[in-house]
Design an enzyme around this catalytic site. Sequence first.
Site, short mmCIF file in Angstrom:
data_model
loop_
_atom_site.label_atom_id
_atom_site.label_comp_id
_atom_site.label_asym_id
_atom_site.label_seq_id
_atom_site.Cartn_x
_atom_site.Cartn_y
_atom_site.Cartn_z
NE ARG A 215 148.89 -64.33 -5.74
CZ ARG A 215 149.18 -65.24 -6.66
NH1 ARG A 215 149.07 -64.95 -7.95
NH2 ARG A 215 149.54 -66.45 -6.32
CB SER A 285 149.04 -65.07 1.26
OG SER A 285 148.61 -64.52 0.04
#
Length: 361
Positions: A215, A285
């Site tokens: 990420r 998320s």
Amino acid sequence: MQNMTPQNNYPAGNVPLFDLAHSAAFKADMVYQHLQRRFGSRVHRDEPLAPHSAFGVGGTADIWIALESRDELIGLVSLCAEEHWPLLLIGNGSNIIFTDTGVRGIVVRMTDHEYQINKEPDGKVILNVSAGSSWPRIANELAPLGWGGVEFGIGIPGTLGGGIVSNAGAHNHDLSEVLESIDVLDARGCNLEGDALSLPIKRHYTRDELDLSYRYSRFRAGHESVFDEQGNILPVPHRLIEPAEIVMALGIRLHHEEPQLLQEKIRQYQQERKEHEPPHNHTGSIFKDPLGQPASQLIEQVGMKGLRMGPVQVSDRNANYIVNNGGATTSDVLNIIKEMHRRVQEKFNVNLELNVELHGQ
């Protein structure tokens, strides 16, 4: 696009913040009229940002523009640099939360969807695709043609350009596995003041130059929302041109696969996504997964799964998602995120890092 010799070298995240005093001189009505002559009905004044964020919250943008080509983007960035007009470029808004006060200046979204499939001399098959392309759309278009490589991202609601910034992934795969190169509009020189200001530069980078990891890419350095010492969420730092390096196109490695098998994978991935994500209006998320345990499990273990705070709720399917049950403000969203972060830190001494960005001023 040719690799161009850098005229300036700026360490990632090390460009001086734009002096917001300049934005005080931003005359929105005048700028709107100028841009309307150039882009027509695609320019909107006082545009509500809630419809442009997956979570459906936020104030207004002084000016909103939908751009349709790289040439339009280069021209607008150059104009904004010359005139000192603040500009924020976004993708599909799947990981963005806008402040209740909105965004001053110009907010731009790329809507281009162009791609070519080329066979390289070494035998590789490369998808050259615009950064504004929707990941689900490109996956659905390539599968019937028998081209695999991006189908794992069928449920990722963002653009491929946005996926580079966070090295987006799903189903135990991420973009770094198939990425070959990217073309970037480097506007870091536009964020310098006075005589040092320079116009944007086209650059070409290979995958190995992007510092891709979980990420993360080097484009995220200095462009993330973080918690301060009091637990408040700080917006992404504001510069004249944000982001300072704008991904315009990607080169992605493809492979041949039976169309039926690819389409079956897509159906399977979509079903898994449906089972684990909330059906209502939500962001991506909220937190990155720390080493050792998913963030969703930590949040669940502090008793917040399914918890409601006013019009917002921690999802009862996956505690790393937040649901807007209708009528929420950005303040409502930030309050529940702060509580999730606080409880996990107090119980487990884990400082969860944000996977969403707060923008506005």
